[in-house]
Design a protein around this motif. Structure first.
Motif, PDB file in Angstrom:
ATOM      1  N   LEU A 187      18.328  -8.685  -6.219  1.00 37.79           N
ATOM      2  CA  LEU A 187      17.175  -9.565  -6.445  1.00 37.79           C
ATOM      3  C   LEU A 187      16.314  -9.521  -5.190  1.00 37.79           C
ATOM      4  CD1 LEU A 187      19.892 -11.124  -7.788  1.00 37.79           C
ATOM      5  CD2 LEU A 187      18.071 -12.586  -8.660  1.00 37.79           C
ATOM      6  N   LYS A 188      15.046  -9.156  -5.339  1.00 40.43           N
ATOM      7  CA  LYS A 188      14.161  -9.005  -4.191  1.00 40.43           C
ATOM      8  C   LYS A 188      12.926  -9.881  -4.360  1.00 40.43           C
ATOM      9  CE  LYS A 188      15.486  -4.226  -3.116  1.00 40.43           C
ATOM     10  NZ  LYS A 188      14.986  -2.845  -2.942  1.00 40.43           N
ATOM     11  N   LYS A 189      12.768 -10.859  -3.439  1.00 39.45           N
ATOM     12  CA  LYS A 189      11.591 -11.741  -3.402  1.00 39.45           C
ATOM     13  C   LYS A 189      11.262 -12.296  -4.791  1.00 39.45           C
ATOM     14  CE  LYS A 189      10.917 -11.030   0.974  1.00 39.45           C
ATOM     15  NZ  LYS A 189      11.263 -12.107   1.931  1.00 39.45           N
ATOM     16  N   VAL A 190      12.268 -12.895  -5.429  1.00 38.99           N
ATOM     17  CA  VAL A 190      12.100 -13.379  -6.808  1.00 38.99           C
ATOM     18  C   VAL A 190      11.543 -14.803  -6.799  1.00 38.99           C
ATOM     19  CG1 VAL A 190      13.276 -13.939  -8.967  1.00 38.99           C
ATOM     20  CG2 VAL A 190      13.959 -11.912  -7.665  1.00 38.99           C
ATOM     21  N   TYR A 191      10.482 -15.004  -7.571  1.00 35.42           N
ATOM     22  CA  TYR A 191       9.872 -16.320  -7.753  1.00 35.42           C
ATOM     23  C   TYR A 191       9.962 -16.698  -9.240  1.00 35.42           C
ATOM     24  CZ  TYR A 191       7.761 -16.299  -3.086  1.00 35.42           C
ATOM     25  OH  TYR A 191       7.578 -16.305  -1.724  1.00 35.42           O
ATOM     26  N   LYS A 192      10.217 -17.979  -9.477  1.00 32.86           N
ATOM     27  CA  LYS A 192      10.252 -18.477 -10.858  1.00 32.86           C
ATOM     28  C   LYS A 192       9.939 -19.968 -10.853  1.00 32.86           C
ATOM     29  CE  LYS A 192      11.086 -18.249 -15.335  1.00 32.86           C
ATOM     30  NZ  LYS A 192      10.241 -17.454 -16.239  1.00 32.86           N
TER      31      LYS A 192
END
Length: 628
Positions: free
Chosen positions: A322-327
């Motif tokens: 998971l790389k720089k995941v935004y939610k």
């Protein structure tokens, strides 16, 4: 005081006996856990005690002064009515007064002055303020707000919490002698709620019979364990560790007894075959004894251990990144630049309060939900196994063995051998005679066990388990834990079961809210100890001058509501009354002339009074700051 006597109770469905000729007693103050394999009759026994079902044989005697209150796994609410109406559905003057007062003060804006004055006068007349404070505590701790909301709009977990609040309020307001029966009370509660419930049940000194899969909760609350095993009832005094020791000793003894019976059976069978048709009275008695020995010899000692050296698809060098995941969902931030790379054989627990996005995170790992930005890269060799809360989905009714064979005929092992579908079912406590049962005939817990089995039988190398312990019995949990401890793939677990997490995970993803996720190096108990240490450090540190000024400014800016003003007035009276009661109890204990039972009651009460003084004192300080 003697609460319940059960004598010679038997119950069967069709040819299958759930329990036969069982007897037990419940005394005031007992806290008993009922343990059994799913489908062995736990819920049926509870329903017999509450009068919802009738036994085939035997008697249940409940003292006429005892009220039985039950928390069931599924709640029967009037869905079009509000939370408040469902909780306070008894026609009792005190409950009616509290319901009216809460209804008026829970509304937005200023309540009708005349109606509120009437409601307050009624509360004063019935001396209902102490109980109202207890109601507020229960609702607050279980995170139940918006009392005017229709129950039908709540989620299953929210409805379970409302049902629990209703039961706790019922036992607290009217009945001095109450047997509280609880079926899986910790389902849908987060850990802070479970810990509060443990303390509440301990302080209230209730008489309790419960079914639970949460072993820390069981250990904390119960002092006796009853087990239904092979239609018989076994009683163990003490905690869960003592139960495991005594059960192991019993099974060893039974195993030895069965082996002895089999040897005797062989000798007796040989003698029976040699006998002429006309037998004497002496040989007739020996013949009767033969059938008793035959029954013991045929008894099966079920092995509830699972030792499988699983052969699964090899995980490559790349597992999951998971790389720089935004939610986010609107204002709810779930992930904010989350980075992590999973390694082979990793075991991660996912924890956090309800509603912070744990299930969304799981769905993103599985690819069923997309991130707002960032990358989630899944290795080519990864085979997910997803055990979700949705449960087993079967298009048409079929037998257990057919359902599993539709997945695969065999389960491969590392040594090159295979376990058949029937053998795998047997290892997960579905014996041959059960394997041809239709899925629709299974209990809720058995369906959960079959769902779990169907996930594992597909032989995944990356397991995602979302609340796997809900509705599973303790024998199945023991099997699952043994399986997972020998499992070589990756595991991600979302669970509120502290015992299960402590046993299996290496580290935790702690969802702290506002998109922040802490990677904690340890199990759940270690995290809770660390968290408590951090809270202690915060309370001991003096507030910076700026923070204190800001707090004062915020308090000044917000006006006290009418409800808070009234609460402050009542708190002053309650604190004064409690201080007087404490002084009186101190004098009684110091005199040293009380009989033992009164001395014991006074000692317990003074502890309760001191705790109430602490709680009400803290609340008085909060409200005093607002009024300043």
């Amino acid at each position: 005081m003697h609460y319940v006597t059960v004598e010679g109770l038997s119950k069967s469905y069709g040819e299958k006996p759930l329990f036969q000729n069982i007897s037990f007693h419940i005394e005031e103050g007992d806290k008993i856990a009922l343990v059994a394999l799913n489908g062995s009759g736990k819920s049926t026994l509870l329903k017999i005690l509450t009068g919802q079902e009738h036994p085939d044989e035997g008697k249940v005697w409940i003292h006429k002064g005892v009220t039985v209150v039950m928390l069931e796994q599924t709640s029967n609410f009037r869905e079009n009515q509000s939370v408040l109406e469902n909780i306070f559905d008894h026609d009792h003057p005190i409950l009616n007064a509290i319901k009216e007062y809460e209804h008026l003060t829970d509304q937005e804006g200023e309540p009708d002055a005349h109606a509120l004055t009437t409601a307050i006068a009624k509360m004063d007349e019935l001396n209902a303020w102490h109980f109202d404070a207890k109601v507020k505590q229960i609702l607050g701790k279980l995170n139940i707000h918006h009392l005017d909301q229709p129950v039908g709009t709540l989620s299953g977990g929210q409805q379970k919490r409302v049902a629990l609040a209703k039961v706790l309020i019922d036992i607290g307001f009217e009945h001095k002698h109450t047997l509280l029966i609880m079926d899986e009370p910790t389902n849908h509660l987060d850990v802070s709620m479970i810990e509060w419930l443990e303390n509440y049940l301990d302080q209230e000194n209730v008489t309790l019979l419960l079914v639970t899969h949460d072993r820390y909760f069981l250990d904390s609350v119960c002092n006796e364990i009853m087990e239904i095993d092979n239609s018989e009832l076994y009683i163990y005094k003490g905690d869960y560790e003592n139960y495991l020791e005594k059960k192991a000793a019993r099974e060893e003894s039974e195993k030895a007894s069965v082996e002895k019976a089999r040897n005797t059976y062989r000798k007796e069978l040989e003698w029976m075959r040699r006998q002429p048709k006309a037998r004497t009275t002496k040989s007739k008695s020996r013949q009767d004894a033969f059938y008793e020995v035959q029954e013991r010899a045929a008894k099966r000692i079920e092995q509830q251990q699972l030792e499988l050296n699983v052969k699964m698809t090899r995980l490559g060098g790349k597992v999951l990144e998971l790389k720089k995941v935004y939610k986010a969902y609107g204002n709810l931030q779930i992930l904010k630049g989350f980075d992590y790379t999973f390694k082979k054989g990793e075991r991660v627990g996912v924890v956090g309060k309800n509603g912070v996005g744990k299930s969304t995170f799981i769905n993103m790992l599985l690819g069923t939900e997309k991130s707002d930005s960032g990358k989630i890269n899944v290795g080519d060799t990864v085979v997910f196994g997803n055990y979700s809360q949705e449960g087993l989905i079967v298009k048409e009714d079929m037998r257990l063995i057919e359902f599993v064979k539709n997945i695969a005929e065999n389960f491969p092992l590392a040594d090159g051998t295979k376990v058949s579908a029937a053998q795998f079912l047997n290892l997960f406590l579905f014996p041959p005679e059960k394997q041809y049962t239709y899925i629709s005939k299974l209990s809720g817990g058995e369906k959960r066990r079959l769902h779990l089995l169907s996930i594992l039988f597909r032989n995944p190398n990356f397991l995602v388990l979302d609340e796997p312990t809900n509705d599973l019995d303790l024998p199945t949990l023991s099997i699952l834990e043994d399986f997972l401890q020998n499992y070589q793939g990756c595991i991600v677990i979302v669970s509120h079961d502290r015992y299960f997490m402590d046993k299996l995970v290496d580290h935790l993803f702690v969802f702290e809210g506002n998109g922040e996720v802490r990677d904690f190096p340890g199990n759940y108990t270690q995290y809770r100890e660390w968290e408590k240490d951090q809270e202690k450090i915060k309370t001991e540190q003096p507030k910076p001058a700026e923070a204190a000024a800001q707090t004062a400014q915020e308090s000044k800016a917000r006006k006290m509501s009418f409800k808070e003003k009234r609460e402050l007035e009542l708190l002053e009276k309650e604190i004064e009354a409690l201080e007087q009661e404490k002084k009186k109890l101190d004098d009684q204990l110091a005199a040293g002339n009380l009989p033992f039972d009164q001395l014991n009651q006074a000692s317990l009460r003074i502890g309760e009074v001191i705790q109430l003084l602490d709680e009400k004192g803290m609340r008085w300080l909060e409200l005093s700051e607002l009024s300043a």
